[in-house]
Structure formats: C-alpha cells, structure tokens
Design an enzyme around this catalytic site. Structure first.
Site, PDB file in Angstrom:
ATOM      1  N   GLY A  70       0.841  -1.192   0.000  1.00 15.35           N
ATOM      2  CA  GLY A  70       0.000   0.000   0.000  1.00 15.35           C
ATOM      3  C   GLY A  70       0.879   1.246   0.000  1.00 15.35           C
ATOM      4  O   GLY A  70       0.561   2.253  -0.647  1.00 15.35           O
ATOM      5  N   THR A  71       1.988   1.168   0.707  1.00 15.94           N
ATOM      6  CA  THR A  71       2.924   2.292   0.764  1.00 15.94           C
ATOM      7  C   THR A  71       3.401   2.658  -0.637  1.00 15.94           C
ATOM      8  O   THR A  71       3.393   3.830  -1.029  1.00 15.94           O
ATOM      9  CB  THR A  71       4.134   1.908   1.656  1.00 15.94           C
ATOM     10  OG1 THR A  71       3.649   1.678   2.977  1.00 15.94           O
ATOM     11  CG2 THR A  71       5.186   2.990   1.673  1.00 15.94           C
ATOM     12  N   ASN A 149      -6.755   4.452   9.494  1.00 12.47           N
ATOM     13  CA  ASN A 149      -6.259   3.207  10.092  1.00 12.47           C
ATOM     14  C   ASN A 149      -6.366   3.190  11.609  1.00 12.47           C
ATOM     15  O   ASN A 149      -6.479   2.138  12.217  1.00 12.47           O
ATOM     16  CB  ASN A 149      -4.809   2.953   9.665  1.00 12.47           C
ATOM     17  CG  ASN A 149      -3.940   4.178   9.714  1.00 12.47           C
ATOM     18  OD1 ASN A 149      -4.256   5.196   9.099  1.00 12.47           O
ATOM     19  ND2 ASN A 149      -2.857   4.101  10.446  1.00 12.47           N
ATOM     20  N   GLN A 177      -7.461   0.765   4.247  1.00 11.45           N
ATOM     21  CA  GLN A 177      -8.273   0.299   5.375  1.00 11.45           C
ATOM     22  C   GLN A 177      -9.759   0.198   5.035  1.00 11.45           C
ATOM     23  O   GLN A 177     -10.566  -0.128   5.906  1.00 11.45           O
ATOM     24  CB  GLN A 177      -8.075   1.215   6.594  1.00 11.45           C
ATOM     25  CG  GLN A 177      -6.674   1.160   7.181  1.00 11.45           C
ATOM     26  CD  GLN A 177      -6.333  -0.166   7.867  1.00 11.45           C
ATOM     27  OE1 GLN A 177      -7.204  -1.024   8.088  1.00 11.45           O
ATOM     28  NE2 GLN A 177      -5.069  -0.355   8.201  1.00 11.45           N
ATOM     29  N   SER A 197      -3.958  -2.761  -0.159  1.00 10.17           N
ATOM     30  CA  SER A 197      -2.869  -3.635   0.277  1.00 10.17           C
ATOM     31  C   SER A 197      -3.440  -4.991   0.682  1.00 10.17           C
ATOM     32  O   SER A 197      -4.382  -5.064   1.486  1.00 10.17           O
ATOM     33  CB  SER A 197      -2.176  -2.977   1.477  1.00 10.17           C
ATOM     34  OG  SER A 197      -1.183  -3.831   1.980  1.00 10.17           O
ATOM     35  N   HIS A 199      -2.453  -7.492   2.562  1.00 12.79           N
ATOM     36  CA  HIS A 199      -2.390  -8.073   3.911  1.00 12.79           C
ATOM     37  C   HIS A 199      -3.418  -7.483   4.874  1.00 12.79           C
ATOM     38  O   HIS A 199      -3.581  -7.965   5.985  1.00 12.79           O
ATOM     39  CB  HIS A 199      -0.961  -7.989   4.483  1.00 12.79           C
ATOM     40  CG  HIS A 199      -0.512  -6.640   4.956  1.00 12.79           C
ATOM     41  ND1 HIS A 199      -0.474  -6.314   6.298  1.00 12.79           N
ATOM     42  CD2 HIS A 199      -0.062  -5.557   4.302  1.00 12.79           C
ATOM     43  CE1 HIS A 199       0.007  -5.078   6.429  1.00 12.79           C
ATOM     44  NE2 HIS A 199       0.261  -4.599   5.227  1.00 12.79           N
ATOM     45  N   THR A 235       9.836  -7.575 -12.587  1.00 13.51           N
ATOM     46  CA  THR A 235       9.117  -8.844 -12.768  1.00 13.51           C
ATOM     47  C   THR A 235       8.088  -9.009 -11.657  1.00 13.51           C
ATOM     48  O   THR A 235       8.389  -8.788 -10.487  1.00 13.51           O
ATOM     49  CB  THR A 235      10.125 -10.015 -12.772  1.00 13.51           C
ATOM     50  OG1 THR A 235      11.045  -9.779 -13.834  1.00 13.51           O
ATOM     51  CG2 THR A 235       9.435 -11.350 -12.963  1.00 13.51           C
ATOM     52  N   CYS A 323       2.250   1.023  12.332  1.00 14.17           N
ATOM     53  CA  CYS A 323       3.337   1.400  11.427  1.00 14.17           C
ATOM     54  C   CYS A 323       4.295   2.379  12.086  1.00 14.17           C
ATOM     55  O   CYS A 323       5.413   2.533  11.666  1.00 14.17           O
ATOM     56  CB  CYS A 323       2.778   2.037  10.155  1.00 14.17           C
ATOM     57  SG  CYS A 323       1.616   0.994   9.308  1.00 14.17           S
TER      58      CYS A 323
END
Ligand code: PLP
Length: 380
Positions: A70-71, A149, A177, A197, A199, A235, A323
């Site tokens: 996401g970053t 978040n 989020q 993101s 995860h 890749t 984070c």
C-alpha cells in the site's frame, strides 16, 4: 491469544496460502516469457487483476497496477500524478493520513511543492468546504484517505471526488483500510487513483495494488522492463499477486454479510467497555466508520504499558498506528482530533475481522476491563 489487531495485518486466509504455493513450487515461470511456462503464469496474474478490479469496482482490469505494498501504491500515485503535470506544484491532503502519504507529501515539499494539510474536527471528520477552499489553480492532486487506520473514520470520498471533478483536479484515495471492509465503487465515484494492500484483507504481506483510471496523467516511478503496462517495471511477484486475487474474491463475496456481523460485534465491545470503564470514550464515534474498528481512550493510562499488559493477559491490540510503533509520540491522528491530554496517551485500537466470534468479544471485554481497572488501581 485473542487477535484484535486486524488493521495492522490480518491472518492470510488458508485458501490464499494454498493458491500461492504452486507459484513457488511448480508454476515458477516469468509472466513476460512467451513460452508455456510464462503463458500459464501470465493468465494467473491476469485473473488476479480481474479479481482486484472487481473488488474496487474498476471498469477495466488494465487500470490495476500491482505494487509491493500500500505504501508503494500511495507513493506511486501521488508522485506519478504530480510529475506528469509539471506546471502544477500544489497538493491537498489532511493531517491524519497514513505516514506513506504524509511522508511522500513532505518529501515533495522538500522538492519545491506546496502542500495544504487540512485539519479534522473532534470526531476526525474533514469539512468538504475546506477541501473546496484549499484547491488552487495549480493543484496537481488531492490525496484523502477513504478510512483512517487508527480510528476507522471514513471521509466522504464520493463528495470529495465530485468536488475535485468540478474543479478539474485529480483525486487519489488511500483505501488500504476500506478495501474488504466496506463496498468500494471507484469507477462510480470517479477517483483518479486508489491504493489497496493485500495483507489488510487476508492476503499476504508485501503486495498491493494501485487503481489508476484510464486517462489520468501519470509518470512511472519505477522504470525498466515496462511491466504492468509500463507503469511499474519489475518482474511481477506472481505468487503474492495470485494470493491477492483470491483474497479479493473472498473479500468481495463476504463483504455485505460481514459489514453487519462485524459492526454488531464491534458495537457490543464498545458498549461493554464504556459501561464497565467510566472515564473512557470512543474516538470518532459520531463519524461514519468502517465496521471493524474502535479506538478508545482511557483517562490517565499509558497506552504502550496497556498494550503490553493486555498481551500478557492474552489479547493482541494496538495503540496508535502499528506502522509508527517504537515512536513514543502520541498519535498524530488523535492529536489532530484535539483529544484532551489525559486521553491522548491512553488509547487502545481494537480491530476485528471476519473470523472474530461473539465468544472472543466476550472474552476480550473481560480481559480489557480487568487490565484497565488494575492499572487505574495501581495509579491511585
Ligand atoms: N495506508 C493505510 C491507511 C494503512 O493503514 C497502511 C498500513 O498500515 C498503509 C497505507 C500501508 O500499507 P502497506 O503495509 O501495504 O505498506
């Protein structure tokens, strides 16, 4: 151990892990190769792209760019849209964005950009009028998060998008989020770009996606072999991307039922804590929020100490944003919401997911009540 820290990360769904494994063991081709090894893998990446496009409501799968996080998606969008409009040197964002947006904007300030950091009110809401007023003739991009978040507070992204469209300015939204928690229809609302993101919705860590609406001015940050339609070279991380596709499918199918189920459990937890622990409050309670998040403040409790004590008692939760952990500064989000000093340090973020059961909530309620009471008793 009860896990109520799903805004930090979620458990990868077993179906996601199972879908990923063959792409390490047997299907390890390069998706850019023309032979069969490559073609099979290319098809899997394309299927994942379709699933992610469906999750965010994109019209075309080709508008999805896979990234490492996401970053990266946030940085790529903000920088890429700015660099493609060199005559525009102004950015609008808010004081409560995730560090991947805030620090990207700060870096651009160092490079000569002007940035307006909009304030929020006591409930974490941004005023639409402030967004409209902040937009200038040289604004390159407006970057506002869909859901916060730390508090779960949702910004009125559809209204902000309409305002940006009216003023001819591109809107980027950090939906990390929001994805998998509430329905997202990016094409319908008309944002130029959107970050997610994997995860955060039961996919693997280290893979994200950027939706970039066709026609949006954009200069790639990563250049090289021209992968991802020339917008993000390198890749592809095939296994993770395949896993993200499965996670997106699961999130999309479960979404509607989950919203009601998770919101009910979150509300039950909040109500129980407010009743059992006087002098506590819910930050952002009056604002629209994603259903899985609650952010509470307990007067005169140290947040970090509370998290460690809860961990010892069998509950994983978070104070402020995971984070920025390691930092002893109070959360920039809660500071922007002007929390009273006695409430600023004693914050607890609890974030649920589709695996959270009523039994877990009852148990969590008992643990938190006991641990906070112990800490209050000790401080008197
Ligand atoms: N944006 C928001 C709102 C987040 O909560 C996070 C992660 O916590 C990110 C961006 C960054 O995502 P990633 O962990 O994939 O870099």
């Amino acid at each position: 151990m009860i896990y109520l820290d799903n805004n930090a990360t979620t458990r990868p769904d077993p179906a996601v892990v199972a879908a990923m494994l063959p792409y390490y063991e047997t299907h390890w081709g390069n998706p850019s190769s023309l032979h069969r090894f490559g073609r099979e893998v290319r098809q899997a990446v394309d299927r994942a792209r379709e699933a992610v496009a469906a999750l965010v409501g994109a019209r075309r799968a080709s508008e999805i760019i896979f990234t490492s996080s996401g970053t990266e998606a946030n940085n790529t969008a903000i920088r890429g849209i700015c660099m493609a409009q060199p005559q525009r040197r102004h950015i609008v964002t808010t004081q409560v964005e995730h560090s991947s947006v805030l620090n990207c904007c700060r870096a651009l300030e160092q490079e000569g950009y002007a940035v307006s950091y909009l304030p929020v009110d006591r409930e974490g809401r941004v005023a639409l009028a402030d967004v409209a007023t902040a937009i200038r003739a040289d604004t390159a991009v407006v970057a506002l998060m869909w859901a916060n978040n730390e508090t779960g507070v949702c910004f009125p992204i559809a209204e902000v998008a309409a305002c940006c469209a009216q003023r001819g300015v591109y809107l980027h939204t950090d939906a990390v989020q929001a994805a998998g928690k509430i329905p997202i229809a990016v094409q319908e609302i008309g944002a130029a770009s959107l970050a997610i993101s994997a995860h955060k919705f039961h996919g693997a860590k280290g893979v994200g996606a950027l939706y970039l609406q066709r026609g949006t001015p954009f200069r790639p940050c990563l250049v090289g072999g021209g992968q991802e339609y020339g917008r993000r070279s390198g890749t592809e991380n095939v296994a993770q991307i395949v896993g993200m596709g499965v996670a997106a499918e699961l999130a999309a199918t479960a979404a509607q039922q989950q919203v009601v189920h998770i919101a009910r459990l979150r509300d039950q937890l909040e109500k129980g804590l407010l009743e059992a622990l006087p002098q506590s409050l819910v930050n952002g309670a009056q604002a629209p929020r994603v259903p899985n998040t609650t952010n509470l403040s307990f007067a005169n409790v140290d947040g970090e100490g509370l998290i460690l004590a809860l961990s010892d008692a069998g509950l994983a939760a978070s104070t402020g944003s995971a984070c920025s952990q390691g930092a002893t500064e109070p959360s920039h989000v809660l500071r922007a919401m002007h929390l009273a000093p006695e409430h600023l340090r004693g914050t607890l973020r609890l974030s649920l997911c589709r695996d959270t059961t009523p039994e877990l909530i009852t148990e969590a309620l008992a643990i938190i009540t006991r641990v906070v009471r112990e800490r209050w008793a000790r401080s008197h």
